[in-house]
Design a protein around this motif. Structure first.
Motif, PDB file in Angstrom:
ATOM      1  N   LEU A  27      -5.243   6.962   5.784  1.00  0.00           N
ATOM      2  CA  LEU A  27      -5.111   6.810   4.339  1.00  0.00           C
ATOM      3  C   LEU A  27      -4.364   5.518   3.993  1.00  0.00           C
ATOM      4  O   LEU A  27      -3.419   5.142   4.686  1.00  0.00           O
ATOM      5  CB  LEU A  27      -4.373   8.013   3.742  1.00  0.00           C
ATOM      6  N   PRO A  28      -4.771   4.846   2.927  1.00  0.00           N
ATOM      7  CA  PRO A  28      -4.089   3.593   2.545  1.00  0.00           C
ATOM      8  C   PRO A  28      -2.687   3.870   2.016  1.00  0.00           C
ATOM      9  O   PRO A  28      -2.410   4.941   1.454  1.00  0.00           O
ATOM     10  CB  PRO A  28      -4.992   3.036   1.441  1.00  0.00           C
ATOM     11  N   LEU A  40       7.165   1.820  -3.759  1.00  0.00           N
ATOM     12  CA  LEU A  40       7.385   2.431  -2.451  1.00  0.00           C
ATOM     13  C   LEU A  40       7.470   1.361  -1.368  1.00  0.00           C
ATOM     14  O   LEU A  40       6.839   0.299  -1.468  1.00  0.00           O
ATOM     15  CB  LEU A  40       6.247   3.415  -2.137  1.00  0.00           C
ATOM     16  N   ASP A  41       8.249   1.662  -0.331  1.00  0.00           N
ATOM     17  CA  ASP A  41       8.395   0.716   0.773  1.00  0.00           C
ATOM     18  C   ASP A  41       7.067   0.541   1.504  1.00  0.00           C
ATOM     19  O   ASP A  41       6.308   1.499   1.701  1.00  0.00           O
ATOM     20  CB  ASP A  41       9.460   1.218   1.764  1.00  0.00           C
ATOM     21  N   GLN A  42       6.818  -0.689   1.909  1.00  0.00           N
ATOM     22  CA  GLN A  42       5.615  -1.005   2.670  1.00  0.00           C
ATOM     23  C   GLN A  42       5.981  -1.238   4.137  1.00  0.00           C
ATOM     24  O   GLN A  42       7.152  -1.366   4.493  1.00  0.00           O
ATOM     25  CB  GLN A  42       4.938  -2.242   2.081  1.00  0.00           C
ATOM     26  N   ALA A  43       4.959  -1.306   4.975  1.00  0.00           N
ATOM     27  CA  ALA A  43       5.192  -1.451   6.415  1.00  0.00           C
ATOM     28  C   ALA A  43       5.956  -2.742   6.700  1.00  0.00           C
ATOM     29  O   ALA A  43       5.529  -3.818   6.278  1.00  0.00           O
ATOM     30  CB  ALA A  43       3.863  -1.449   7.156  1.00  0.00           C
ATOM     31  N   PRO A  44       7.081  -2.651   7.403  1.00  0.00           N
ATOM     32  CA  PRO A  44       7.851  -3.866   7.710  1.00  0.00           C
ATOM     33  C   PRO A  44       7.179  -4.698   8.799  1.00  0.00           C
ATOM     34  O   PRO A  44       6.452  -4.163   9.647  1.00  0.00           O
ATOM     35  CB  PRO A  44       9.194  -3.299   8.194  1.00  0.00           C
ATOM     36  N   LYS A  45       7.395  -6.001   8.763  1.00  0.00           N
ATOM     37  CA  LYS A  45       6.859  -6.867   9.804  1.00  0.00           C
ATOM     38  C   LYS A  45       7.733  -6.772  11.049  1.00  0.00           C
ATOM     39  O   LYS A  45       8.952  -6.833  10.970  1.00  0.00           O
ATOM     40  CB  LYS A  45       6.800  -8.316   9.304  1.00  0.00           C
ATOM     41  N   PHE A  60      11.511   0.833   8.980  1.00  0.00           N
ATOM     42  CA  PHE A  60      10.328   1.636   9.319  1.00  0.00           C
ATOM     43  C   PHE A  60      10.544   3.101   8.957  1.00  0.00           C
ATOM     44  O   PHE A  60       9.612   3.785   8.529  1.00  0.00           O
ATOM     45  CB  PHE A  60      10.012   1.503  10.817  1.00  0.00           C
ATOM     46  N   GLU A  61      11.763   3.584   9.101  1.00  0.00           N
ATOM     47  CA  GLU A  61      12.079   4.955   8.705  1.00  0.00           C
ATOM     48  C   GLU A  61      11.904   5.143   7.192  1.00  0.00           C
ATOM     49  O   GLU A  61      11.343   6.153   6.747  1.00  0.00           O
ATOM     50  CB  GLU A  61      13.514   5.307   9.107  1.00  0.00           C
ATOM     51  N   SER A  62      12.351   4.160   6.424  1.00  0.00           N
ATOM     52  CA  SER A  62      12.170   4.212   4.968  1.00  0.00           C
ATOM     53  C   SER A  62      10.689   4.155   4.610  1.00  0.00           C
ATOM     54  O   SER A  62      10.230   4.843   3.690  1.00  0.00           O
ATOM     55  CB  SER A  62      12.909   3.050   4.298  1.00  0.00           C
ATOM     56  N   TYR A  63       9.949   3.339   5.345  1.00  0.00           N
ATOM     57  CA  TYR A  63       8.503   3.229   5.121  1.00  0.00           C
ATOM     58  C   TYR A  63       7.801   4.555   5.391  1.00  0.00           C
ATOM     59  O   TYR A  63       6.964   5.012   4.593  1.00  0.00           O
ATOM     60  CB  TYR A  63       7.941   2.119   6.002  1.00  0.00           C
ATOM     61  N   LEU A  64       8.138   5.198   6.498  1.00  0.00           N
ATOM     62  CA  LEU A  64       7.543   6.494   6.828  1.00  0.00           C
ATOM     63  C   LEU A  64       7.867   7.539   5.766  1.00  0.00           C
ATOM     64  O   LEU A  64       7.010   8.345   5.391  1.00  0.00           O
ATOM     65  CB  LEU A  64       8.034   6.976   8.201  1.00  0.00           C
ATOM     66  N   SER A  65       9.095   7.518   5.291  1.00  0.00           N
ATOM     67  CA  SER A  65       9.505   8.475   4.270  1.00  0.00           C
ATOM     68  C   SER A  65       8.739   8.271   2.971  1.00  0.00           C
ATOM     69  O   SER A  65       8.258   9.238   2.353  1.00  0.00           O
ATOM     70  CB  SER A  65      11.011   8.349   4.025  1.00  0.00           C
ATOM     71  N   ASP A  66       8.595   7.002   2.556  1.00  0.00           N
ATOM     72  CA  ASP A  66       7.916   6.716   1.285  1.00  0.00           C
ATOM     73  C   ASP A  66       6.418   6.975   1.358  1.00  0.00           C
ATOM     74  O   ASP A  66       5.802   7.346   0.350  1.00  0.00           O
ATOM     75  CB  ASP A  66       8.157   5.257   0.882  1.00  0.00           C
ATOM     76  N   GLN A  67       5.823   6.778   2.521  1.00  0.00           N
ATOM     77  CA  GLN A  67       4.376   6.908   2.649  1.00  0.00           C
ATOM     78  C   GLN A  67       3.961   8.235   3.273  1.00  0.00           C
ATOM     79  O   GLN A  67       2.793   8.418   3.626  1.00  0.00           O
ATOM     80  CB  GLN A  67       3.821   5.746   3.500  1.00  0.00           C
TER      81      GLN A  67
END
Length: 260
Positions: A27-28, A40-45, A60-67
Motif C-alpha cells: 500500500l502507498p 505523516l512521517d515518510q520513509a527516512p533516507k 524509521f520507528e516514527s515512520y512505521l507508527s505513522d504509516q
C-alpha cells in the motif's frame, strides 16, 4: 493446552504479522491524516552515519507508527476502549456532557509562570502606550460543569488572579466573568480549544469597555454559518470519532461588508 492448539496459535500469529507486513509494503504511504490533522512521517533516507548515531532507527520507528495499516481505525478503537472502561478520557482529552471534548488543563510550572508574568510587566513598564492585559480561560474552566465527575483540572481562576496581582504596570481585563456569565451559550467549540466567534465577541466587548470605548451591539451583526462540518485540534488528538462536528459562524455588520 495441546501441541496442536499451540501450533494453530503460532500459525495465526505469524499469519497476522505476514499479512500486515505485506500490506505495509504494497500500500502507498499516506502524506496527510485528516483525522489527526497533521502530516505523516515518510520513509527516512538510509545512511550509515544516521544509523550509527541512532537517528535512522528513531526516524524509521516514527515512520512505521505513522504509516501503520488502518492507523486511524486503531486510534479510534483505543479511544473507544478507554471510554468503555470508564476512564472518560484519552490523550488528556475528556469526553464531556453534550458530546463535548475538553482538553485537560494542568497548572503550569510556577517558576516559569512567574517569569513570564514578570516579562509582561517589564514590557508594560517600558512602552509609551497604554497596555491592556487579558487572560482568557479555556473551556476546562468555564465549562467545568460539563467535565466528568472527579476529572482533574487546575484552577484557572486562581492562576488568573495571581497573574493580575503580578502584572501591575498594565490594565487588567476581566474576560473571565464575561465568559462565565454567558457559559450557557455556544462560546467554545466542542471539538477545538478555541472560543467561537460568539465567545470572541463577548471577549472583545469586555476589552473595548476596559479601553473606554463603546461596546458592540450583537443586534448589529448577522450571524452566518460558513461551515457545519468543522472538527478541531482536540478532535484530532482525542481519538474520539463519534461526536458530531462543530459549526463556524461569522458575525457580519449590516452595513454591506463582505467577508470571505
Amino acid at each position: 493446552m495441546s501441541k496442536r492448539s499451540n501450533l494453530i496459535q503460532i500459525i495465526l500469529f505469524l499469519g497476522f504479522i505476514a499479512l500486515f507486513s505485506l500490506l505495509f509494503i504494497l500500500l502507498p504511504d499516506r502524506d496527510f491524516s485528516e483525522q489527526e490533522n497533521r502530516y505523516l512521517d515518510q520513509a527516512p533516507k538510509f545512511s550509515f552515519k544516521e544509523l550509527f548515531e541512532g537517528d535512522f532507527t528513531q526516524d524509521f520507528e516514527s515512520y512505521l507508527s505513522d504509516q501503520f495499516i488502518l492507523r486511524d481505525e486503531w486510534i479510534t478503537l483505543k479511544a473507544a476502549t478507554e471510554i468503555g472502561l470508564g476512564k472518560h478520557s484519552n490523550n488528556n482529552v475528556y469526553l464531556c456532557q453534550d458530546q463535548t471534548l475538553i482538553q485537560r488543563f494542568d497548572a503550569p510550572d510556577q517558576q516559569q509562570y512567574v517569569s513570564n508574568l514578570e516579562a509582561v510587566n517589564t514590557f508594560a513598564e517600558n512602552v509609551e502606550v497604554p497596555v491592556c492585559f487579558a487572560l482568557i480561560p479555556s473551556a476546562a474552566e468555564i465549562w467545568r460543569d460539563k467535565l466528568p465527575k472527579g476529572a482533574p483540572s487546575a484552577d484557572q481562576s486562581a492562576l488568573i488572579d495571581q497573574a493580575y496581582e503580578t502584572v501591575t504596570a498594565a490594565q487588567t481585563v476581566d474576560v473571565y466573568n464575561a465568559l462565565d456569565g454567558n457559559k450557557d451559550e455556544y462560546i467554545y467549540y466542542r471539538t477545538d480549544h478555541h472560543w467561537t466567534s460568539l465567545g470572541a465577541f463577548y471577549g472583545a466587548n469586555t476589552i473595548l469597555e476596559a479601553m473606554g470605548r463603546d461596546p458592540l451591539d450583537l443586534a448589529d451583526y448577522v450571524p452566518t454559518t460558513v461551515s457545519d462540518s468543522f472538527y478541531g485540534t482536540i478532535f484530532s488528538t482525542s481519538g474520539v470519532r463519534w461526536v458530531p462536528p462543530d459549526t463556524i459562524e461569522t458575525y457580519i455588520p449590516e452595513d454591506g461588508v463582505t467577508v470571505t
